[in-house]
Structures are given as structure tokens and as C-alpha cells.
Design a protein around this motif. Structure first.
Motif, PDB file in Angstrom:
ATOM      1  N   ARG A  56      77.637 -17.794 -60.891  1.00  0.00           N
ATOM      2  CA  ARG A  56      76.665 -18.701 -61.017  1.00  0.00           C
ATOM      3  C   ARG A  56      75.416 -18.007 -60.830  1.00  0.00           C
ATOM      4  O   ARG A  56      74.138 -18.309 -61.554  1.00  0.00           O
ATOM      5  CB  ARG A  56      76.752 -19.762 -59.995  1.00  0.00           C
ATOM      6  CG  ARG A  56      77.585 -20.781 -60.439  1.00  0.00           C
ATOM      7  CD  ARG A  56      77.671 -22.092 -59.353  1.00  0.00           C
ATOM      8  NE  ARG A  56      77.944 -22.088 -57.889  1.00  0.00           N
ATOM      9  CZ  ARG A  56      79.361 -22.006 -57.697  1.00  0.00           C
ATOM     10  NH1 ARG A  56      80.261 -22.306 -58.469  1.00  0.00           N
ATOM     11  NH2 ARG A  56      79.801 -21.900 -56.539  1.00  0.00           N
ATOM     12  N   GLN A  57      75.021 -17.111 -59.905  1.00  0.00           N
ATOM     13  CA  GLN A  57      73.920 -16.474 -59.475  1.00  0.00           C
ATOM     14  C   GLN A  57      73.352 -15.553 -60.681  1.00  0.00           C
ATOM     15  O   GLN A  57      72.337 -15.338 -61.014  1.00  0.00           O
ATOM     16  CB  GLN A  57      73.919 -15.606 -58.181  1.00  0.00           C
ATOM     17  CG  GLN A  57      74.081 -16.609 -56.948  1.00  0.00           C
ATOM     18  CD  GLN A  57      74.167 -15.706 -55.596  1.00  0.00           C
ATOM     19  OE1 GLN A  57      74.193 -14.397 -55.818  1.00  0.00           O
ATOM     20  NE2 GLN A  57      74.432 -16.261 -54.665  1.00  0.00           N
ATOM     21  N   ALA A  58      74.318 -14.987 -61.253  1.00  0.00           N
ATOM     22  CA  ALA A  58      74.008 -14.028 -62.490  1.00  0.00           C
ATOM     23  C   ALA A  58      73.773 -14.805 -63.467  1.00  0.00           C
ATOM     24  O   ALA A  58      72.767 -14.648 -64.348  1.00  0.00           O
ATOM     25  CB  ALA A  58      75.346 -13.183 -62.711  1.00  0.00           C
ATOM     26  N   ASP A  63      69.348 -16.597 -67.185  1.00  0.00           N
ATOM     27  CA  ASP A  63      68.868 -17.721 -67.886  1.00  0.00           C
ATOM     28  C   ASP A  63      67.323 -18.211 -67.470  1.00  0.00           C
ATOM     29  O   ASP A  63      66.456 -18.861 -67.958  1.00  0.00           O
ATOM     30  CB  ASP A  63      69.496 -19.269 -67.517  1.00  0.00           C
ATOM     31  CG  ASP A  63      70.840 -19.192 -68.246  1.00  0.00           C
ATOM     32  OD1 ASP A  63      71.174 -17.966 -69.063  1.00  0.00           O
ATOM     33  OD2 ASP A  63      71.576 -19.761 -67.831  1.00  0.00           O
ATOM     34  N   ALA A  64      67.054 -17.400 -66.353  1.00  0.00           N
ATOM     35  CA  ALA A  64      65.292 -17.538 -65.660  1.00  0.00           C
ATOM     36  C   ALA A  64      64.428 -16.908 -66.723  1.00  0.00           C
ATOM     37  O   ALA A  64      64.678 -15.895 -67.399  1.00  0.00           O
ATOM     38  CB  ALA A  64      65.482 -16.832 -64.189  1.00  0.00           C
ATOM     39  N   ALA A  65      63.173 -17.814 -67.000  1.00  0.00           N
ATOM     40  CA  ALA A  65      62.461 -17.306 -68.041  1.00  0.00           C
ATOM     41  C   ALA A  65      61.677 -16.123 -67.313  1.00  0.00           C
ATOM     42  O   ALA A  65      61.514 -15.995 -66.055  1.00  0.00           O
ATOM     43  CB  ALA A  65      61.644 -18.426 -67.988  1.00  0.00           C
TER      44      ALA A  65
END
Length: 111
Positions: A56-58, A63-65
Motif C-alpha cells: 500500500r505504501q509503495a 501514485d503521488a504527484a
């Protein structure tokens, strides 16, 4: 050995390896989690929970901009310079008039 409550013995064994101290440091959270388990079934359960959380963290990090500068394609160049390559692949910078004159000289034509 860390999981069995013998961290000093684990350090002694791992000190034989150049990466031993770092290995214990990187895995300390997991070793502590496993040490708190009462049986193999709980170890597998905790392992799966930990792996899911890491995934989930990866995914969230992926997906973070990311604020990156625009690529070269996003710039609108209206410069009078034209980029050319010589026979060795080096850039030659000529303004458009020089490039046009050079092309005409090569072909023997005038504009």
C-alpha cells in the motif's frame, strides 16, 4: 536469534558479515513483530499484514504527484538558433539565416 529473544547473539553472528549490522537494523521492526507472535500461524498472519502495508505504501508513493520541471517538448522555442549535428554528433548552433545560407551553398541554389 532476534526473534527468539537473543538480540546479542544475533549481533554476534551477524557481525561476521560486512552487512550484518545494517541487516539487523533494517529488519528490526519485523523481528520485533515476529517475536511477539505466539505461534507459526500468527507469524504468517503478521507477515501478510506487513507485506500488504508495504505494498500500500509503495503504491501510494508511486501514485503521488511529483513536481518535475516540464520536459523539452513542453517548451515553445521561438529562437532564431537552429540545432545541427556535425559528423561526430556534436551540436552546431547556427541562426536560421546562417543555416539557410549554408543549405543553399551546399545545393548551389539561391532563395
Amino acid at each position: 536469534l532476534s526473534i527468539c529473544g537473543k538480540p546479542e547473539a544475533a549481533k554476534a553472528v551477524m557481525n561476521e558479515f560486512s552487512y550484518g549490522e545494517e541487516f539487523l537494523s533494517l529488519n528490526s521492526q519485523v523481528f520485533e513483530m515476529y517475536a511477539g507472535c505466539k505461534d507459526a500461524e500468527e507469524v504468517v498472519q503478521k507477515q501478510n499484514e506487513w507485506l500488504e502495508e508495504q505494498n500500500r505504501q509503495a503504491a501510494a508513493a508511486h501514485d503521488a504527484a511529483v513536481d518535475l520541471p516540464p520536459s523539452d517538448d513542453e517548451y515553445d522555442y521561438e529562437s532564431e538558433e537552429e540545432m545541427l549535428l556535425d559528423s561526430f554528433g556534436n551540436f552546431i548552433i547556427k541562426d536560421k539565416e546562417e543555416a539557410k545560407e549554408g543549405t543553399e551553398a551546399d545545393t548551389g541554389t539561391e532563395a
